[in-house]
Design an enzyme around this catalytic site. Structure first.
Site, PDB file in Angstrom:
ATOM      1  N   HIS A  56      -8.048  -5.212  -0.807  1.00  0.00           N
ATOM      2  CA  HIS A  56      -6.770  -4.578  -0.507  1.00  0.00           C
ATOM      3  C   HIS A  56      -5.883  -5.452   0.367  1.00  0.00           C
ATOM      4  O   HIS A  56      -4.671  -5.494   0.191  1.00  0.00           O
ATOM      5  CB  HIS A  56      -7.024  -3.237   0.182  1.00  0.00           C
ATOM      6  CG  HIS A  56      -5.796  -2.401   0.352  1.00  0.00           C
ATOM      7  ND1 HIS A  56      -5.015  -2.015  -0.714  1.00  0.00           N
ATOM      8  CD2 HIS A  56      -5.206  -1.881   1.464  1.00  0.00           C
ATOM      9  CE1 HIS A  56      -3.997  -1.277  -0.268  1.00  0.00           C
ATOM     10  NE2 HIS A  56      -4.088  -1.192   1.040  1.00  0.00           N
TER      11      HIS A  56
ATOM     12  N   SER B   2       0.842  -1.183   0.000  1.00  0.00           N
ATOM     13  CA  SER B   2       0.000   0.000   0.000  1.00  0.00           C
ATOM     14  C   SER B   2       0.889   1.248   0.000  1.00  0.00           C
ATOM     15  O   SER B   2       1.676   1.422  -0.926  1.00  0.00           O
ATOM     16  CB  SER B   2      -0.955  -0.036   1.197  1.00  0.00           C
ATOM     17  OG  SER B   2      -1.966   0.916   1.076  1.00  0.00           O
TER      18      SER B   2
END
Length: 699
Positions: A666, A551
């Site tokens: 994610h 991320s």
């Protein structure tokens, strides 16, 4: 307003020209179209090539089997949440890869062999509806907690469908509350009323892709006709609704976020929303009849200035009447910071960090002042509160360290602490040593880092070393039991390092703010300083040094690889940000401009452009062969970042491995089998790059 034909034609020409210019500037922009046939065909081809290459390596199958053994283990701790007089848990294993939501009694849980009752089987639901559902959590109505709002996402995305669920009958409520798939939040007001922030149609979502309208929705009425409770601006990040309770009150909230760090909390009071008048970057919450405020920046109020990082309190009714006579709950020292706070019936539990080492304190408000005692726990690790209830002073907390498995403790109503369950060792930690060192960054700031290695490690530069970093959003990287890293890396002689760079929260808000916006490069320099320190100490060398992050940490790795390719021979870049000149155009990227800046403003674009990895990729460099992965269902960090990075590297002739998980969101955790495969690919890659002999060095 209707447009005449001439105007429509002119606009069409302008838009077409703009599209052509964008494609000329970025030939891979088509990869941002997440589920277009062309993009998915590209993904399928890249996945096949990566899987074929890595699964041929003799290390792959053993790594995959060891990973599955860890992920499927029944010896993991079933961490509880407290709902009324029962304990709930969400559990995934080999038999239930998507998971089951289940519950048990206190007595059964504390017996060590809980008798679980399945409340909702996600695997069965996915099969029945032929949808790859992932469990996104549930919000249940107190005090009975038998009516719940269950969140379900397709493949683990942030967008969820919400359904009303009866926990007594363990069935979805026929003709109950139901919200279609969207990025949304919802909270109970009472049994027949909800506070809802969702996609109400055109114009109701922000530029960041979050709801900007909240409504009060009553059972039996159309959502479209519900009364608007709050509306944010289209350029604001969005609004998020919630509900909470203390020992003395229940409340509903609307959090209006102007950007990632600034906004205001509004509390529903007597049918009206009341704004909590504190600094825009402060975090307000409630404890009994007290308003609790965590400050991120200095605040001059009540005749004095409170420093950022301080935790304050005040009687809420007095605050509403205009008083600003705050009391100090916690005023951290120079190497201390508040990592988190939660509440029980009579206590505020504060997780502290002291030089990145955890401590748990139990605060009580007596006669107008706060006092505390330290909760007994081991040192040199990470301590966090696992579950609390405002109806009791009983709470669970956890401890883990780099070599000690996660341990769950129960603090009882009388304050006594006992161990409830300790996760068995998932790897052989015998002979492992944990050290904390510091590296000097470019501007002289001392950057701490943890290193885990075998006792007697030779300082000959030949140790395969994995360096992990994140460096943003005030996220602290704390000592934690690394089950998969331990089994797949440390046990076979690897060295593991975690860098506590600026941009994180290890030393409070100022540590984070030191690397915001124009100062972003400081965090990158901190990470490079740790890498260089490892090399100068003889712990590793560029041939044996690899980096990993996801991320924001994926951005970190992209910057490190493009700015200092001479330092690394491997880079695992997970669900990354990469094109920092377009991050704000890909939802929900606009909400992150408070962290990085706005590329549409020339001054800010200039500082972002200096480090944006996508634009930094150029010919003639000695980049390590990177392993970049993302998820098709990731609606938090757009998969276009990772895809375009791979396409750009390949265009210039650089070898690169790519893998895109089509189910997992994610965190890529919707399906344990897929998680095991991804981890096996990663660690096979690291084994090949850093442990295998005969691999040519990069410098």
């Amino acid at each position: 307003m209707r447009m005449n034909a001439a105007a429509a034609g002119a606009l069409s020409t302008v838009m077409a020209a703009g599209t052509v210019r964008a494609q000329q500037a970025d030939p891979f922009i088509w990869l941002e179209d997440v589920e277009s046939p062309r993009a998915l065909e590209w993904v399928e081809a890249k996945n096949a090539a990566t899987v074929a290459q890595l699964t041929r390596h003799p290390a792959y199958e053993p790594i995959f089997e060891r990973t599955k053994e860890i992920l499927d283990s029944d010896d993991r701790i079933p961490f509880p949440s407290i709902l009324g007089n029962r304990l709930y848990n969400f559990w995934q294993d080999e038999e239930n890869p998507r998971g089951v939501w289940r519950r048990t009694t206190w007595e059964s849980y504390l017996s060590g062999e809980p008798d679980w009752e399945t409340v909702l089987d996600i695997d069965a639901l996915a099969r029945a509806e032929d949808v790859p559902w992932a469990y996104g959590g549930a919000s249940c109505l107190p005090p009975a907690f038998d009516r719940c709002l269950v969140r379900l996402s397709r493949g683990g995305a942030d967008a969820v469908e919400v359904r009303e669920f009866d926990a007594r009958t363990r069935t979805f409520v026929e003709d109950g509350f139901r919200l279609p798939e969207a990025k949304q939040s919802v909270a109970w007001i009472d049994e027949n009323t909800l506070l809802v922030a969702t996609d109400y149609g055109p114009g109701t979502m922000s530029s960041s892709g979050y709801p900007r309208v909240a409504k009060v929705w009553r059972r039996g009425t159309a959502l479209s006709s519900a009364a608007i409770a709050f509306e944010a601006g289209p350029e604001d990040m969005g609004i998020f609704v919630g509900a909470g309770r203390t020992a003395t009150r229940r409340y509903q909230t609307v959090s209006h976020r102007v950007d990632f760090y600034n906004g205001a909390l509004h509390v529903l009071d007597g049918g009206q929303l009341v704004k909590i008048d504190v600094p825009a970057d402060a975090d307000p919450s409630f404890f009994r009849d007290q308003l609790i405020v965590y400050l991120r920046s200095p605040w001059e109020v009540g005749g004095r200035t409170w420093e950022g990082g301080t935790l304050l309190s005040i009687d809420y009714d007095a605050f509403r009447s205009g008083s600003r006579d705050f009391a100090v709950v916690v005023d951290p020292g120079p190497r201390e910071t508040i990592e988190g706070a939660s509440t029980t019936e009579d206590y505020v539990l504060v997780s502290m960090l002291n030089n990145v080492r955890g401590e748990l304190r139990r605060y009580r408000y007596v006669d107008g002042a706060w006092t505390y005692e330290t909760v007994p726990a081991p040192e040199m690790g990470s301590i966090g509160v696992a579950a609390t209830s405002p109806e009791s002073n009983r709470y669970f907390f956890t401890y883990s360290g780099y070599t000690q498995p996660a341990t769950l403790y129960l603090a009882d109503t009388d304050g006594r602490v006992r161990e409830v369950r300790r996760m068995p060792a998932m790897f052989d930690a015998a002979g492992l040593v944990v050290e904390q060192h510091e590296a000097a960054s470019k501007d002289g700031t001392r950057i701490p880092y943890f290193i885990v290695h075998r006792e007697g490690m030779a300082h000959d530069g030949n140790n395969p070393t994995l360096l992990y970093g994140y460096g943003g959003y005030q996220v602290s990287l704390l000592p934690n039991y690394p089950a998969t890293i331990g089994k797949l890396w440390l046990e076979d002689g690897g060295v593991y390092v975690v860098a506590n760079t600026r941009g994180g929260g290890e030393f409070g808000p100022s540590w984070h703010q030191a690397a915001l916006g124009a100062n972003r490069q400081r965090a990158h320099e901190d990470f490079i300083a740790v890498a260089q320190d490892l090399i100068s100490r003889g712990i590793t060398s560029p041939r044996r040094l690899g980096i990993m992050g996801g991320s924001q940490g994926g951005l970190f790795m992209g910057v490190a690889m493009t700015q200092h390719p001479e330092l690394f021979n491997a880079a695992v870049i997970q669900v990354p940000l990469f094109d920092m000149l377009r991050f704000h155009k890909l939802p929900p990227g606009a909400s992150w401009m408070a962290e990085y800046g706005n590329p549409d403003i020339p001054e800010q674009r200039a500082w972002i452009e200096k480090y944006s990895p996508y634009q930094a990729i150029k010919p003639g460099q000695k980049y390590p062969e990177a392993f970049i992965h993302t998820s098709t269902k990731d609606d938090r960090v757009h998969p276009g970042h990772a895809r375009k990075a791979v396409a750009r590297l390949e265009e210039l002739g650089y070898p690169v491995l790519f893998y895109e998980n089509t189910d997992g969101g994610h965190s890529a955790a919707a399906n344990l089998k897929e998680t095991a495969k991804r981890l096996a690919l990663e660690y096979t890659y690291l084994t090949r790059k850093l442990k295998d002999e005969g691999v040519a060095p990069v410098n």
